[in-house]
Design a protein around this motif. Structure first.
Motif, mmCIF file in Angstrom:
data_model
loop_
_atom_site.group_PDB
_atom_site.id
_atom_site.type_symbol
_atom_site.label_atom_id
_atom_site.label_comp_id
_atom_site.label_asym_id
_atom_site.label_seq_id
_atom_site.Cartn_x
_atom_site.Cartn_y
_atom_site.Cartn_z
ATOM 1 N N ASN A 238 -30.999 3.676 27.598
ATOM 2 C CA ASN A 238 -31.600 3.035 26.821
ATOM 3 C C ASN A 238 -30.375 1.959 27.033
ATOM 4 O OD1 ASN A 238 -33.811 3.638 25.562
ATOM 5 N ND2 ASN A 238 -32.961 5.016 24.035
ATOM 6 N N PRO A 239 -30.381 0.357 27.470
ATOM 7 C CA PRO A 239 -29.235 -0.373 27.411
ATOM 8 C C PRO A 239 -29.017 -1.638 26.222
ATOM 9 C CG PRO A 239 -32.146 -1.171 29.161
ATOM 10 C CD PRO A 239 -32.097 0.407 28.184
ATOM 11 N N LYS A 240 -27.969 -1.777 26.886
ATOM 12 C CA LYS A 240 -27.686 -2.525 25.234
ATOM 13 C C LYS A 240 -26.915 -4.147 26.031
ATOM 14 C CE LYS A 240 -27.070 0.023 21.169
ATOM 15 N NZ LYS A 240 -26.360 1.310 20.384
ATOM 16 N N GLY A 241 -26.417 -3.689 27.416
ATOM 17 C CA GLY A 241 -25.938 -4.374 28.130
ATOM 18 C C GLY A 241 -25.982 -5.000 29.442
ATOM 19 N N VAL A 242 -25.013 -4.573 30.031
ATOM 20 C CA VAL A 242 -26.197 -5.187 31.769
ATOM 21 C C VAL A 242 -26.064 -3.789 32.341
ATOM 22 C CG1 VAL A 242 -25.939 -6.252 34.208
ATOM 23 C CG2 VAL A 242 -24.580 -7.171 32.006
ATOM 24 N N TYR A 243 -27.998 -3.707 32.693
ATOM 25 C CA TYR A 243 -28.522 -2.391 32.948
ATOM 26 C C TYR A 243 -28.363 -2.726 34.495
ATOM 27 C CZ TYR A 243 -31.106 2.370 32.791
ATOM 28 O OH TYR A 243 -31.260 2.891 33.266
ATOM 29 N N ILE A 244 -27.992 -1.433 35.094
ATOM 30 C CA ILE A 244 -28.282 -1.293 37.026
ATOM 31 C C ILE A 244 -27.969 -0.215 37.181
ATOM 32 C CG2 ILE A 244 -26.497 -2.022 38.986
ATOM 33 C CD1 ILE A 244 -24.544 -3.722 37.304
ATOM 34 N N TYR A 245 -29.742 -0.472 37.621
ATOM 35 C CA TYR A 245 -29.757 1.230 38.407
ATOM 36 C C TYR A 245 -30.542 0.623 39.877
ATOM 37 C CZ TYR A 245 -33.448 4.593 39.242
ATOM 38 O OH TYR A 245 -34.534 5.700 40.192
ATOM 39 N N SER A 246 -29.894 2.042 40.585
ATOM 40 C CA SER A 246 -30.086 1.892 42.232
ATOM 41 C C SER A 246 -29.835 3.282 42.893
ATOM 42 C CB SER A 246 -28.390 1.344 42.588
ATOM 43 O OG SER A 246 -28.567 1.247 43.904
ATOM 44 N N ARG A 247 -30.578 3.576 43.794
ATOM 45 C CA ARG A 247 -30.783 4.431 44.796
ATOM 46 C C ARG A 247 -30.724 3.898 45.946
ATOM 47 N NH1 ARG A 247 -37.356 4.958 44.130
ATOM 48 N NH2 ARG A 247 -36.744 6.293 46.538
ATOM 49 N N LEU A 248 -29.900 2.911 46.535
ATOM 50 C CA LEU A 248 -29.513 2.299 47.479
ATOM 51 C C LEU A 248 -27.893 2.622 47.673
ATOM 52 C CD1 LEU A 248 -29.972 -1.225 47.030
ATOM 53 C CD2 LEU A 248 -31.210 0.278 48.662
ATOM 54 N N GLN A 249 -27.620 4.039 48.803
ATOM 55 C CA GLN A 249 -26.371 4.293 48.638
ATOM 56 C C GLN A 249 -25.181 3.184 50.081
ATOM 57 O OE1 GLN A 249 -26.920 8.347 51.248
ATOM 58 N NE2 GLN A 249 -29.838 8.542 51.290
ATOM 59 N N VAL A 250 -24.712 3.501 48.775
ATOM 60 C CA VAL A 250 -23.121 2.383 49.283
ATOM 61 C C VAL A 250 -21.579 3.354 49.019
ATOM 62 C CG1 VAL A 250 -24.992 1.060 48.273
ATOM 63 C CG2 VAL A 250 -23.083 1.666 46.330
ATOM 64 N N GLY A 251 -22.070 4.357 48.859
ATOM 65 C CA GLY A 251 -20.812 4.501 49.078
ATOM 66 C C GLY A 251 -20.280 5.014 47.470
ATOM 67 N N SER A 252 -19.773 4.331 47.148
ATOM 68 C CA SER A 252 -18.801 4.196 45.872
ATOM 69 C C SER A 252 -19.821 3.496 45.034
ATOM 70 C CB SER A 252 -17.603 4.400 45.795
ATOM 71 O OG SER A 252 -16.932 2.610 46.444
ATOM 72 N N LEU A 253 -19.344 3.049 43.539
ATOM 73 C CA LEU A 253 -19.859 2.808 42.504
ATOM 74 C C LEU A 253 -18.949 1.179 42.487
ATOM 75 C CD1 LEU A 253 -20.241 4.979 39.357
ATOM 76 C CD2 LEU A 253 -21.930 3.041 40.396
ATOM 77 N N PRO A 254 -18.881 0.566 42.078
ATOM 78 C CA PRO A 254 -18.564 -1.002 42.155
ATOM 79 C C PRO A 254 -16.942 -0.356 41.407
ATOM 80 C CG PRO A 254 -20.150 -1.048 41.362
ATOM 81 C CD PRO A 254 -20.481 -0.107 41.318
ATOM 82 N N ASP A 255 -15.854 -0.825 42.423
ATOM 83 C CA ASP A 255 -14.095 -0.750 41.932
ATOM 84 C C ASP A 255 -13.460 -0.944 40.866
ATOM 85 O OD1 ASP A 255 -13.841 0.151 44.563
ATOM 86 O OD2 ASP A 255 -12.736 -1.632 44.991
ATOM 87 N N THR A 256 -14.830 -1.848 40.150
ATOM 88 C CA THR A 256 -14.433 -2.175 38.443
ATOM 89 C C THR A 256 -14.699 -1.141 37.821
ATOM 90 O OG1 THR A 256 -16.249 -3.336 38.791
ATOM 91 C CG2 THR A 256 -14.703 -5.039 38.991
ATOM 92 N N LEU A 257 -15.665 -0.289 37.817
ATOM 93 C CA LEU A 257 -16.059 1.032 36.879
ATOM 94 C C LEU A 257 -15.345 2.274 37.259
ATOM 95 C CD1 LEU A 257 -20.142 -0.006 37.280
ATOM 96 C CD2 LEU A 257 -18.320 -0.686 35.260
ATOM 97 N N LEU A 258 -14.818 1.748 38.915
ATOM 98 C CA LEU A 258 -14.119 3.292 38.795
ATOM 99 C C LEU A 258 -13.107 3.729 39.289
ATOM 100 C CD1 LEU A 258 -17.117 4.885 41.571
ATOM 101 C CD2 LEU A 258 -16.866 4.940 39.175
ATOM 102 N N GLN A 259 -12.069 2.469 38.668
ATOM 103 C CA GLN A 259 -10.513 1.887 39.105
ATOM 104 C C GLN A 259 -9.923 3.123 38.380
ATOM 105 O OE1 GLN A 259 -8.710 -1.707 38.392
ATOM 106 N NE2 GLN A 259 -10.457 -1.793 36.723
ATOM 107 N N PHE A 260 -10.479 3.332 36.788
ATOM 108 C CA PHE A 260 -9.290 4.112 36.520
ATOM 109 C C PHE A 260 -9.763 5.797 36.108
ATOM 110 C CE2 PHE A 260 -13.043 3.737 33.388
ATOM 111 C CZ PHE A 260 -12.819 5.319 32.082
#
Length: 450
Positions: A238-260
């Motif tokens: 249930n989104p409240k901000g920017v909601y992204i849904y993906s079934r595309l195999q891009v290798g990783s989520l954006p670095d901005t989300l996974l950097q920590f």
């Protein structure tokens, strides 16, 4: 006396109306140029961007003078022109024809990347003679016929002067390519053509048109994705901000989300599908080995559902974080922000600030983005650093642009073969003009600073 006042008021109205019409007519005296640009483009260029400069400039002038009446922006442009004229009066003109399209593309030579900007000039020999006045040490330029070329190195070890000249000659001697423009009714101002994209993106080609209307920016086009999309997620948010849904195999989520997040875990290296609702970033006290940003740990305020190709245990992900962040019941604490981890299926888990946001999902979407863009760059923390970041030139320019928008929606639907159809738009708030907001952001980012 009253009659004189009425006559004077009526005269002012007529004068202002006539002046406005005169300026508007002058702006439009040069009719829209619908001819396709011809530009030398080497065959190994991976992407090409075409911008309709005339349409953009004419629309922006109209909005600035008559719709927005943006005195601050006009002053900003005036200051830029004054700085350019006062400090660079020795620079000779390039005779660029802004009725013609501007084209950008990339090339690589000897592991070095170069950005090429192609414009139309009214005087090719003068452009070739004078372009050196505008070039820095990693830049060069020249002209062939009416096409002016500017080359800027953007990647790799510093190129020598002779290397830059070789790249320029390679560009000038490349075959000329016709770039087809959309019909005028679409108000297209940017067209993007991408091929042979880097492996992690998964896409092999893209052809996207960016258009504008009174209160929105529209996207339409096609993407080529040779891989088979991952199975659909069985859980969403249930989104409240920017909601992204993906079934595309891009290798990783954006670095901005996974950097920590901890590195080299299958939870993030084996991703096949995900859904994320991003609501900004919090600046928390730094913790052990996790990334440090001016003494603070940037924590994305988000909810995230991840589906992996193989089974994975969420307990292992929880244990990979420093002991100072771990709490009981698979919870992680970073200060004001706490994450809850939850196993949803053998190969699917949740990590986020609100586990109640998880909902069953039965859709067959491939990819979409929707929500409020301004949520994505919101910074929480109440610290001095937060205030500095939010009011720094580039961040403020981007935030002001995002705040002028109301919502974003981009969908990717199956097309023919391995092609997918892109459709989307960015809706702007009432009385906000898309191109004017874009112009303010570009100037705020310092793109034209000398």
């Amino acid at each position: 006396m009253q009659i004189k006042k009425r006559i004077y008021a009526a005269f002012l109205v007529v004068l202002l109306t006539a002046s406005s019409l005169l300026i508007f007519i002058c702006i439009n005296l040069l009719s829209n140029n619908h001819s396709n640009p011809f530009v030398p483009i080497p065959k190994d260029s991976r992407w090409v961007v075409r911008m309709d400069a005339e349409s953009f400039v004419k629309t922006e002038i109209y909005h600035t003078l008559f719709t927005e009446k943006d005195d601050a922006f006009i002053q900003q442009v005036r200051d830029l022109i004054e700085r350019a004229s006062n400090s660079n009066s020795d620079k000779k003109p390039l005779f660029i024809d802004f009725q013609e399209d501007i084209v950008l593309y990339n090339i690589e030579r000897n592991n070095k990347g170069f950005l090429v900007i192609a414009v139309q000039t009214l005087n090719g020999p003068a452009f070739s003679r004078n372009i050196a006045d505008y070039c820095r040490i990693n830049q060069t330029g020249g002209a062939k016929d009416r096409c002016g070329i500017y080359v800027h190195q953007v990647k790799g070890e510093k190129a020598s002067t002779s290397e830059l000249k070789t790249v320029l000659n390679d560009v000038l001697n490349a075959p000329f390519r016709e770039l087809h423009k959309a019909v005028p009714e679409k108000n297209e101002f940017i067209a993007v053509n991408w091929k042979n994209t880097p492996g992690e993106s998964g896409f092999s080609a893209a052809d996207v048109s960016i258009q504008y209307q009174n209160s929105e920016i529209n996207l339409e086009g096609t993407l080529t994705y040779p891989k088979k999309p991952a199975p659909a997620l069985r859980f969403g948010l249930n989104p409240k901000g920017v909601y992204i849904y993906s079934r595309l195999q891009v290798g990783s989520l954006p670095d901005t989300l996974l950097q920590f997040f901890p590195k080299d875990l299958p939870h993030f290296t084996d991703i096949e599908a995900y859904a994320v609702d991003l609501n900004g970033t919090a600046l928390e006290d730094s913790k052990d080995s996790l990334p440090n940003f001016y003494g603070y740990l940037p924590v994305p305020v988000m909810n995230l559902v991840v589906q992996t190709k193989s089974d994975c245990k969420v307990e292992e992900l929880w244990k990979a974080f420093p002991a100072s962040a771990r709490r009981e019941n698979l919870r992680l604490s970073f200060g004001e922000i706490s994450f809850q981890l939850k196993q949803l299926a053998p190969n699917c888990y949740f990590i986020g600030v609100d586990p109640k946001a998880v909902v069953p999902y039965s859709g067959n979407d491939i990819f979409f983005v929707k929500g409020k863009l301004e949520k994505a760059t919101q910074i929480y923390g109440g610290t001095f650093v937060t205030a500095i970041i939010e009011n720094s030139g580039p961040v403020k320019a981007i935030n002001d642009f995002l705040k002028s928008t109301r919502s974003i929606r981009i969908d990717l639907k199956p097309g023919k073969g391995n092609q997918y159809v892109v459709n989307g738009n960015i809706q702007f708030r009432e009385k906000r003009q898309p191109l004017h907001e874009l112009s303010k952001m570009v100037f705020g980012l310092g793109v034209f600073e000398l």
